[in-house]
Design a protein around this motif. Structure first.
Motif, PDB file in Angstrom:
ATOM      1  N   LEU A  60       0.846  -1.194   0.000  1.00 50.96           N
ATOM      2  CA  LEU A  60       0.000   0.000   0.000  1.00 50.96           C
ATOM      3  C   LEU A  60       0.883   1.246   0.000  1.00 50.96           C
ATOM      4  N   THR A  61       0.827   1.985  -1.078  1.00 55.06           N
ATOM      5  CA  THR A  61       1.685   3.168  -1.219  1.00 55.06           C
ATOM      6  C   THR A  61       0.916   4.480  -1.069  1.00 55.06           C
ATOM      7  N   ASP A  62      -0.371   4.399  -0.744  1.00 54.83           N
ATOM      8  CA  ASP A  62      -1.211   5.605  -0.726  1.00 54.83           C
ATOM      9  C   ASP A  62      -2.092   5.664   0.518  1.00 54.83           C
ATOM     10  N   LEU A  63      -1.552   5.301   1.652  1.00 57.51           N
ATOM     11  CA  LEU A  63      -2.341   5.307   2.887  1.00 57.51           C
ATOM     12  C   LEU A  63      -3.015   6.646   3.172  1.00 57.51           C
ATOM     13  N   PRO A  64      -2.329   7.796   3.006  1.00 57.18           N
ATOM     14  CA  PRO A  64      -2.993   9.076   3.295  1.00 57.18           C
ATOM     15  C   PRO A  64      -4.164   9.367   2.360  1.00 57.18           C
ATOM     16  N   TRP A  65      -4.143   8.829   1.155  1.00 62.27           N
ATOM     17  CA  TRP A  65      -5.249   9.024   0.214  1.00 62.27           C
ATOM     18  C   TRP A  65      -6.417   8.104   0.546  1.00 62.27           C
ATOM     19  N   LEU A  88      18.880  20.862  11.274  1.00 58.96           N
ATOM     20  CA  LEU A  88      19.969  20.177  10.577  1.00 58.96           C
ATOM     21  C   LEU A  88      20.762  21.092   9.638  1.00 58.96           C
ATOM     22  N   ASP A  89      20.294  22.313   9.443  1.00 56.16           N
ATOM     23  CA  ASP A  89      21.015  23.298   8.622  1.00 56.16           C
ATOM     24  C   ASP A  89      21.282  22.821   7.201  1.00 56.16           C
ATOM     25  N   PHE A  90      20.334  22.095   6.613  1.00 55.19           N
ATOM     26  CA  PHE A  90      20.458  21.715   5.209  1.00 55.19           C
ATOM     27  C   PHE A  90      20.354  22.945   4.314  1.00 55.19           C
ATOM     28  N   ASP A  91      21.122  22.955   3.257  1.00 54.05           N
ATOM     29  CA  ASP A  91      20.967  23.964   2.209  1.00 54.05           C
ATOM     30  C   ASP A  91      20.061  23.347   1.140  1.00 54.05           C
ATOM     31  N   LEU A  92      18.780  23.629   1.210  1.00 50.36           N
ATOM     32  CA  LEU A  92      17.793  22.954   0.358  1.00 50.36           C
ATOM     33  C   LEU A  92      17.598  23.622  -0.991  1.00 50.36           C
ATOM     34  N   GLY A  93      18.131  24.823  -1.149  1.00 48.43           N
ATOM     35  CA  GLY A  93      17.902  25.534  -2.405  1.00 48.43           C
ATOM     36  C   GLY A  93      16.419  25.799  -2.596  1.00 48.43           C
ATOM     37  N   GLU A  94      15.905  25.521  -3.776  1.00 43.09           N
ATOM     38  CA  GLU A  94      14.488  25.753  -4.059  1.00 43.09           C
ATOM     39  C   GLU A  94      13.639  24.502  -3.828  1.00 43.09           C
ATOM     40  N   LYS A  95      14.254  23.421  -3.388  1.00 43.31           N
ATOM     41  CA  LYS A  95      13.518  22.185  -3.136  1.00 43.31           C
ATOM     42  C   LYS A  95      13.131  22.093  -1.658  1.00 43.31           C
ATOM     43  N   GLU A  96      12.226  21.189  -1.355  1.00 43.30           N
ATOM     44  CA  GLU A  96      11.792  20.954   0.008  1.00 43.30           C
ATOM     45  C   GLU A  96      11.979  19.484   0.372  1.00 43.30           C
ATOM     46  N   ILE A  97      11.979  19.202   1.669  1.00 43.62           N
ATOM     47  CA  ILE A  97      11.955  17.825   2.146  1.00 43.62           C
ATOM     48  C   ILE A  97      10.482  17.394   2.191  1.00 43.62           C
ATOM     49  N   VAL A  98      10.124  16.378   1.417  1.00 46.35           N
ATOM     50  CA  VAL A  98       8.722  15.985   1.271  1.00 46.35           C
ATOM     51  C   VAL A  98       8.552  14.486   1.540  1.00 46.35           C
ATOM     52  N   LEU A  99       7.344  14.110   1.893  1.00 43.21           N
ATOM     53  CA  LEU A  99       7.042  12.707   2.176  1.00 43.21           C
ATOM     54  C   LEU A  99       7.277  11.847   0.936  1.00 43.21           C
ATOM     55  N   GLU A 100       7.983  10.742   1.149  1.00 44.09           N
ATOM     56  CA  GLU A 100       8.234   9.782   0.069  1.00 44.09           C
ATOM     57  C   GLU A 100       7.335   8.561   0.211  1.00 44.09           C
ATOM     58  N   ASP A 101       7.289   7.971   1.391  1.00 44.63           N
ATOM     59  CA  ASP A 101       6.410   6.838   1.624  1.00 44.63           C
ATOM     60  C   ASP A 101       6.135   6.682   3.118  1.00 44.63           C
ATOM     61  N   ILE A 102       5.029   5.996   3.427  1.00 44.14           N
ATOM     62  CA  ILE A 102       4.610   5.777   4.805  1.00 44.14           C
ATOM     63  C   ILE A 102       3.958   4.411   4.878  1.00 44.14           C
ATOM     64  N   TRP A 103       4.242   3.643   5.944  1.00 43.15           N
ATOM     65  CA  TRP A 103       3.742   2.276   6.001  1.00 43.15           C
ATOM     66  C   TRP A 103       3.522   1.831   7.449  1.00 43.15           C
ATOM     67  N   ILE A 104       2.730   0.781   7.593  1.00 42.24           N
ATOM     68  CA  ILE A 104       2.364   0.211   8.890  1.00 42.24           C
ATOM     69  C   ILE A 104       3.281  -0.961   9.208  1.00 42.24           C
ATOM     70  N   ASN A 105       3.643  -1.110  10.477  1.00 46.78           N
ATOM     71  CA  ASN A 105       4.392  -2.276  10.963  1.00 46.78           C
ATOM     72  C   ASN A 105       3.647  -2.879  12.148  1.00 46.78           C
ATOM     73  N   ILE A 106       3.370  -4.169  12.087  1.00 51.00           N
ATOM     74  CA  ILE A 106       2.776  -4.887  13.216  1.00 51.00           C
ATOM     75  C   ILE A 106       3.699  -6.057  13.531  1.00 51.00           C
ATOM     76  N   LEU A 107       4.382  -5.966  14.661  1.00 46.69           N
ATOM     77  CA  LEU A 107       5.397  -6.958  15.020  1.00 46.69           C
ATOM     78  C   LEU A 107       4.867  -7.831  16.153  1.00 46.69           C
ATOM     79  N   PRO A 108       4.709  -9.136  15.913  1.00 41.31           N
ATOM     80  CA  PRO A 108       4.165 -10.017  16.948  1.00 41.31           C
ATOM     81  C   PRO A 108       5.213 -10.339  18.006  1.00 41.31           C
ATOM     82  N   PRO A 109       4.809 -10.928  19.132  1.00 39.02           N
ATOM     83  CA  PRO A 109       5.791 -11.394  20.114  1.00 39.02           C
ATOM     84  C   PRO A 109       6.804 -12.325  19.455  1.00 39.02           C
ATOM     85  N   GLY A 110       8.080 -12.103  19.757  1.00 43.14           N
ATOM     86  CA  GLY A 110       9.148 -12.898  19.163  1.00 43.14           C
ATOM     87  C   GLY A 110       9.652 -12.369  17.842  1.00 43.14           C
ATOM     88  N   GLY A 111       8.952 -11.398  17.259  1.00 40.25           N
ATOM     89  CA  GLY A 111       9.361 -10.846  15.965  1.00 40.25           C
ATOM     90  C   GLY A 111      10.470  -9.821  16.101  1.00 40.25           C
TER      91      GLY A 111
END
Length: 207
Positions: A60-65, A88-111
């Motif tokens: 699933l690559t579109d959770l926010p949608w 962090l003092d990045f020199d970003l120029g005319e670009k921005e830091i933007v969301l690339e991807d977001i995902w769910i993790n469900i880790l069971p006991p022992g995982g």
């Protein structure tokens, strides 16, 4: 008199989601489990890869949608990332830091989730949805470790900045951010019966 300076910082951002907006924690948790139950492609990928529990990373690559609760979450995460990036003092120029991807993790006991980095991103992070007693901390590795070829081990009570590994034990609704080159892992979930649930994400330097 000798002067010792600490160079080449490895920053870690640790805050509460609520510091930059409200997200319904109960709805977010319920949505994670509902999505995992319905996501057959994700379940099949996890089984094929031997991945413990569930992740939506490869399915699933579109959770926010798809889900308004994730749209709300991204708005809040965006504000946290902006605050971190400013420090962090990045020199970003005319670009921005933007969301690339977001995902769910469900880790069971022992995982576990083995050590890794996110090489094509700038900022990575996780917010924590369910952290039962015994749930894993996040383990962070000193990025210089592989170059300390002949160095002796550090003392157990060494200063935090000199430790080879740092364990961060987050709580529900905490958010952690770090630069994506920082190697990290999730040790074994030692909770008795309940899953450890989190939402992870990457941010890139925008086009």
């Amino acid at each position: 008199m000798a002067k010792i300076r600490s160079l080449f910082s490895t920053p870690l951002y640790h805050a509460r989601l609520a510091d930059h907006g409200d997200v319904d924690a109960a709805e977010l948790e319920a949505s994670c489990f509902s999505i995992a139950e319905d996501d057959e492609a994700g379940q099949e990928w996890c089984e094929a890869q031997g991945y413990p529990g569930y992740t939506s990373y490869a399915s699933l690559t579109d959770l926010p949608w798809r889900f308004p609760i994730f749209a709300d979450l991204v708005k809040v995460i965006d504000r946290h990332v902006a605050a971190f990036v400013k420090e962090l003092d990045f020199d970003l120029g005319e670009k921005e830091i933007v969301l690339e991807d977001i995902w769910i993790n469900i880790l069971p006991p022992g995982g576990t989730h083995s050590s890794h980095i996110h090489p094509h991103s700038v900022i990575s992070g996780t917010t924590y949805v369910a952290m039962p007693k015994g749930a894993s901390a996040l383990k962070l590795e000193d990025p210089r470790l592989q170059m300390m070829m002949a160095a002796p081990a550090r003392k157990k009570d060494a200063r935090e900045a000199l430790k080879p590994f740092i364990y961060v034990q987050p709580e529900v609704s905490d958010i952690l951010l770090w630069e994506s080159w920082l190697r990290h892992e999730v040790p074994m979930n030692m909770a008795d019966e309940e899953e450890r649930v989190s939402v992870s994400f990457n941010y890139k330097w925008g086009d």
